[in-house]
Design a protein around this motif. Structure first.
Motif, PDB file in Angstrom:
ATOM      1  N   LYS A 641       0.803  -1.212  -0.151  1.00 41.46           N
ATOM      2  CA  LYS A 641       0.211  -0.100   0.069  1.00 41.46           C
ATOM      3  C   LYS A 641       0.843   1.478  -0.102  1.00 41.46           C
ATOM      4  O   LYS A 641       0.758   2.122  -0.676  1.00 41.46           O
ATOM      5  N   GLY A 644       2.111   2.135  -3.229  1.00 39.23           N
ATOM      6  CA  GLY A 644       0.889   2.492  -4.184  1.00 39.23           C
ATOM      7  C   GLY A 644       0.087   1.467  -4.752  1.00 39.23           C
ATOM      8  O   GLY A 644      -0.308   1.771  -5.886  1.00 39.23           O
ATOM      9  N   TYR A 645       0.337   0.365  -4.397  1.00 35.87           N
ATOM     10  CA  TYR A 645      -0.262  -0.696  -4.783  1.00 35.87           C
ATOM     11  C   TYR A 645      -1.405  -1.351  -3.898  1.00 35.87           C
ATOM     12  O   TYR A 645      -1.351  -1.096  -2.883  1.00 35.87           O
TER      13      TYR A 645
END
Length: 727
Positions: A641, A644-645
């Motif tokens: 997270k 950026g996923y």
């Protein structure tokens, strides 16, 4: 395979195993020269005892005549000298208390001579009688804790033997174990009493058939022993195996026994080496082991002796179990005798082959070539049919235990419904009798294999049935419901006594009908056989005992289906069974009730240990592993997270759900363990059966589900895949 450090170490120890001792030189001493080498047999007695003493002792062994106490000192001296020549320093009275295990008390031959030296002493009194503490064994109320005196009494009918140890040998003397009041505290005493009862009633039948001077009738037995072997590294890494004898947790492996490739397969080298040494040790003890092979489940095996006197067979069975476990350890393995050490694969039984006969008439359950003409055989066979039908619930009760409940009723072992398989030939004969007259028997044939170079094979008149709990197999009955870790003495006591009762009934009827006139015997036999098969033929079933249709049919026939020990054990204390045991002087009312109380208490103790183990293992092993894996998954999700996923949380969600379920079911099990309030031992057993066991299964459900998803390097227990397939 596993990434857990402890499990990797265990696997390494298994795969790099080397024998701890040099291979035995089997060519040096042939097996036949080993047989009975360490037994104070009749041949040894004949060679070492005065002729009159040997003759007296032989008479006791063969006829059951009371032992002449005057010969005891002479026998003791000869036995001592023989044992000392073989390196013995001690003697031990061996007995079988109601724990189901073997007990032994060792005493030294050496006694001070009063002059600073020592002499070897062993008197007739020491041979005949010992005095172990009777208050420390299960007695069912016969002995209080403060009432300690008990006696062991030499069983002259079972030969003494030498038990070897790397550091010395011990003279072992089979004995009965009774309390100060003379009540039986063991398995042997009622077995010997039941064999007397069987002989007495069988002699009445033989006299009716003109055998006035028949030899003593004895029960014979041979028990096929199934067992598992796993590496000891795995065994010690499993608290459940160590303490309860079975795995309380364990997910089904990718491969089990579904390929049917293990049964009768090539025996692994280490296992075969263990088997060979086990057999060698058993040969020395005069135990006639005949068969060895792979059983159905992976890591499961079988050893089977040939038939012998039932009392001696019971003693030998205990020695077989002890020897299996002792020799297995030498080869780095643990022998598991629990009925169901691994869920989802074949469990272990001890198929008890039973018959009776004597030296003059031979096997009384041998039908011969024309069973329809063999009236004597038909009478004895009908007695067994009547006995099993009338006392089916007792036969179920004498194999009842917390451990055997996991096996009986599965599609691998006979169901809890007791029935008899007679086979096509005998079923047809008794069907003819029921219709009014028997004229023929189905004949044996030959089987053409279809290959010119192979001979035609003799074909039996009927097939076998491996699903039947009590099957006729040619000249004996095979009681397949007996548990793998139990003494065969209890089932033998039941079989001998119920058949004695049936023979008593038949003899009384025939004696009354013939009144000494031999010409009336045939008609009386035909009439009685017809009555027995009409009244008790419901117990005969030759089909698939595993099928649901049979369960429904059995219910329609009125056959009992006692699925659990809690349902079965009260039968032992029933009025009918108490009266039976009293009538034939096998067990007194107090002795019978004591056994029911002991077995109920043992059931409660077994489930109690397992439940406490589940709670401990769930809290200290499984939950920490699941929590660590949750942490790893949560940390991975947070890292993704941050980068950026959007992480996939399904694995984390599943572990959280299963871990929560584990905590909740463990708490429920703890609560069930605290809810007792039982008014009697049987109520306590019902509580364990109906509340504790289901709560245990719910915990197991979550643990096994977690095993399938938690990272392998975090899982704390050896898996089924490792234990069953790494040899």
């Amino acid at each position: 395979m596993s990434g857990s450090v402890s499990r990797l170490q265990a696997i390494s120890a298994v795969t790099n195993y080397k024998p701890i001792s040099a291979p035995l030189n089997f060519a040096e001493t042939p097996a036949k020269a080993l047989f009975g080498l360490n037994v104070f047999s009749q041949a040894v007695m004949q060679a070492t005892l005065p002729k009159a003493v040997f003759k007296s002792l032989k008479k006791t062994i063969e006829t059951g005549r009371p032992l002449d106490a005057s010969v005891a000192d002479v026998v003791a001296a000869a036995m001592k000298d023989w044992a000392i020549e073989k390196g013995a320093t001690h003697y031990a009275h061996i007995f079988h208390p109601l724990t189901g295990l073997t007990a032994e008390k060792h005493d030294s031959f050496i006694e001070p001579d009063g002059q600073g030296g020592a002499i070897a002493e062993f008197s007739g009194k020491q041979l005949i009688q010992g005095e172990p503490d009777a208050s420390s064994f299960p007695s069912g109320g016969i002995r209080s804790t403060f009432e300690a005196r008990g006696y062991t009494a030499w069983d002259v009918t079972s030969p003494a033997y030498i038990l070897e140890n790397p550091n010395g040998t011990t003279l072992c003397i089979p004995t009965a174990f009774v309390s100060w009041t003379g009540e039986a505290l063991d398995k042997k005493t009622p077995l010997l009493r039941s064999m007397q009862a069987l002989d007495k009633q069988a002699q009445r039948i033989l006299r009716l058939f003109g055998h006035a001077n028949a030899a003593r009738v004895t029960a014979t037995a041979g028990a096929e022993q199934e067992y598992f072997l796993i590496d000891r590294n795995f065994f010690f890494a499993r608290p459940d195996l160590l303490n309860a004898g079975r795995t309380l947790f364990g997910a089904k492996p990718p491969k089990g026994q579904e390929f049917e490739d293990h049964y009768f397969g090539a025996i692994p080298e280490r296992v075969l080496a263990c088997m060979l040494e086990t057999e060698r040790e058993l040969y020395k003890l005069g135990i006639p082991v005949k068969t060895r092979h792979n059983e159905v489940a992976p890591a499961q095996y079988e050893i089977a002796p040939v038939h012998e006197n039932a009392n001696i067979s019971a003693d030998h069975q205990q020695l077989i179990m002890i020897t299996l476990k002792r020799v297995a350890q030498k080869y780095g393995m643990e022998c598991l005798l629990h009925e169901k050490p691994f869920a989802g694969v074949n469990g272990s039984g001890k198929h008890l082959n039973w018959s009776f006969g004597n030296a003059t008439q031979g096997n009384l359950l041998d039908p011969g070539d024309n069973p329809h003409d063999n009236a004597q055989f038909l009478v004895f066979c009908a007695a067994v049919i009547r006995a099993v039908d009338k006392y089916a619930a007792l036969l179920r009760a004498v194999v009842a235990s917390a451990s055997n409940d996991h096996r009986l009723g599965a599609n691998e072992a006979p169901p809890a419904i007791i029935s008899i398989f007679l086979g096509e030939q005998l079923t047809d004969v008794f069907a003819q009798i029921e219709k009014g007259g028997v004229r023929s028997s189905k004949k044996k044939g030959t089987l053409a294999v279809g290959v010119d170079s192979l001979p035609h094979l003799p074909k039996d008149a009927g097939d076998r049935n491996r699903t039947s709990p009590f099957a006729f197999t040619g000249n004996k009955f095979e009681f397949r419901a007996v548990a793998s870790n139990q003494s065969i003495a209890g089932p033998l006591v039941a079989l001998n006594t119920i058949v004695a009762e049936s023979l008593d009934h038949i003899a009384t009827e025939l004696e009354g009908a013939t009144k000494g006139d031999e010409k009336k015997l045939n008609a009386a036999v035909q009439k009685l056989l017809k009555e027995i098969i009409k009244e008790h033929g419901r117990i005969v079933f030759n089909g698939n005992n595993y099928s649901e249709e049979w369960h429904q049919e059995a219910s329609h026939r009125g056959l009992a289906n006692l699925k659990t020990s809690v349902e079965a054990l009260p039968v032992i204390g029933s009025k009918e069974v108490v009266a039976l045991m009293e009538k034939y002087k096998v067990l007194s009312r107090r002795e019978t009730h004591s056994r029911m109380d002991i077995y109920v208490e043992q059931y409660c103790k077994a489930v109690n240990v397992e439940a406490n183990l589940i709670i401990e293992m769930a809290k200290t092993k499984i939950y920490p592993a699941a929590s660590r894996y949750q942490g790893e998954l949560a940390a991975t999700a947070a890292s993704l997270k941050t980068a950026g996923y959007e992480p996939d949380s399904s694995a984390l969600d599943e572990v959280i759900t299963l871990t929560k379920g584990l905590q909740e079911t463990t708490a429920s099990l703890e609560a069930a363990m605290k809810r007792h309030g039982a008014k009697s031992p049987l109520d306590e057993a019902r509580h364990f059966c109906c509340e504790v066991l289901p709560a245990m299964e719910k915990v197991r459900h979550y643990v096994d589900a977690l095993e399938a998803v938690v990272a392998d390097d975090l899982w704390p227990l050896p898996t089924y895949q490792e234990m069953l397939f790494i040899k």
